[in-house]
Design a protein around this motif. Structure first.
Motif, PDB file in Angstrom:
ATOM      1  N   VAL A  24       0.897  -1.106  -0.007  1.00 45.50           N
ATOM      2  CA  VAL A  24      -0.072  -0.151   0.261  1.00 45.50           C
ATOM      3  C   VAL A  24       1.063   1.363   0.026  1.00 45.50           C
ATOM      4  N   VAL A  26       1.363   4.897   1.112  1.00 42.09           N
ATOM      5  CA  VAL A  26       1.133   6.006   2.341  1.00 42.09           C
ATOM      6  C   VAL A  26       1.696   7.247   2.319  1.00 42.09           C
ATOM      7  N   GLU A  37      -3.347   4.705   7.761  1.00 47.99           N
ATOM      8  CA  GLU A  37      -3.827   5.048   6.341  1.00 47.99           C
ATOM      9  C   GLU A  37      -3.548   3.813   5.447  1.00 47.99           C
ATOM     10  N   ALA A  41      -6.700   2.319   3.293  1.00 48.26           N
ATOM     11  CA  ALA A  41      -6.615   2.012   1.815  1.00 48.26           C
ATOM     12  C   ALA A  41      -6.987   0.670   1.455  1.00 48.26           C
TER      13      ALA A  41
END
Length: 187
Positions: A24, A26, A37, A41
C-alpha cells in the motif's frame, strides 16, 4: 512440554492463519499514522479489516520528491491469532512478536543475504501447509498460503508425499499464483 518454558519470551510464527499481505502507498509519518492510512486504503480496496490484527513494515524508500512510501500491510483475523496463542499464554510464556510464515521467510532471506533486486519466490513447506512469499529487493510483494504440505492427507498425515509430487504441486500452484498477481508484478 510447554510448562518447561514458563516465564520465557518467545517470537512465534503462526501457520494456518488466513493472513493477507499487500503493498500500500501511504504518506510517511509515525507508525500509527502509517498503519491507519494503510488499513483505510485496504478497506477502500475491499479488503476485510474489521476484526483483524494488522501491522505494517516499510517496503522501500520514500518516493523521490514526495513524502509517499510503499509499505506492506499484513493482517490476520484477531480470533484466530488469539486462539493460536492460547496454549502459550496458559503456559505463561511471554509472546514478544508474532509473524506469518511469509514474513518469517523474508526475514530469513535477509539474514542469509539471499536478497536481490529481482523478483524472488521464497517457499516454506510444513507438514500440512505451504507458504510462498514473492519478494522484490527484500520486501514482500505478495504472499500466499496453500493448504497442503509434506505429509499426505489421504494417509491421515502419517506418510510423506514423494519429493517429485511436492515439486510438481509447488510448480503448478506457484505458476497459478504468479499468473494471478499478473500485471501488479510489473508495476
Amino acid at each position: 512440554h510447554l510448562a518447561t518454558l514458563r516465564g520465557r519470551r518467545a517470537s512465534v510464527v503462526l501457520w494456518g492463519l488466513h493472513s493477507d499481505h499487500r503493498q500500500v502507498v501511504v504518506t510517511d509519518g509515525s507508525y500509527d499514522r502509517i498503519r491507519s492510512e494503510a488499513k483505510a486504503a485496504a478497506r477502500a480496496a475491499g479488503v476485510p479489516i474489521h476484526g483483524t490484527l494488522s501491522d505494517v513494515a516499510p517496503a522501500g524508500p520514500l518516493e523521490p520528491g514526495t513524502r509517499r512510501r510503499v509499505v506492506v500491510l499484513a493482517t490476520a483475523p484477531a480470533g484466530e491469532v488469539v486462539a493460536a496463542l492460547r496454549m502459550l499464554r496458559e503456559a505463561r510464556i511471554t509472546v514478544e512478536s508474532v509473524r506469518t510464515p511469509a514474513s518469517a521467510l523474508v526475514s530469513l532471506a535477509r539474514l542469509r543475504g539471499a536478497v536481490s533486486s529481482g523478483l524472488q519466490a521464497h517457499v516454506a513447506i510444513g507438514e500440512t501447509a505451504t507458504t510462498v512469499a514473492l519478494t522484490q529487493a527484500g520486501f514482500i510483494r505478495f504472499a500466499r498460503d496453500f493448504a497442503w504440505g509434506s505429509l499426505d492427507e489421504s494417509t491421515g498425515f502419517r506418510e510423506p508425499i514423494a519429493t517429485d509430487d511436492i515439486v510438481a504441486r509447488l510448480a503448478a500452484d506457484l505458476g497459478t499464483f504468479v499468473d494471478a498477481c499478473g500485471s501488479e508484478l510489473s508495476a
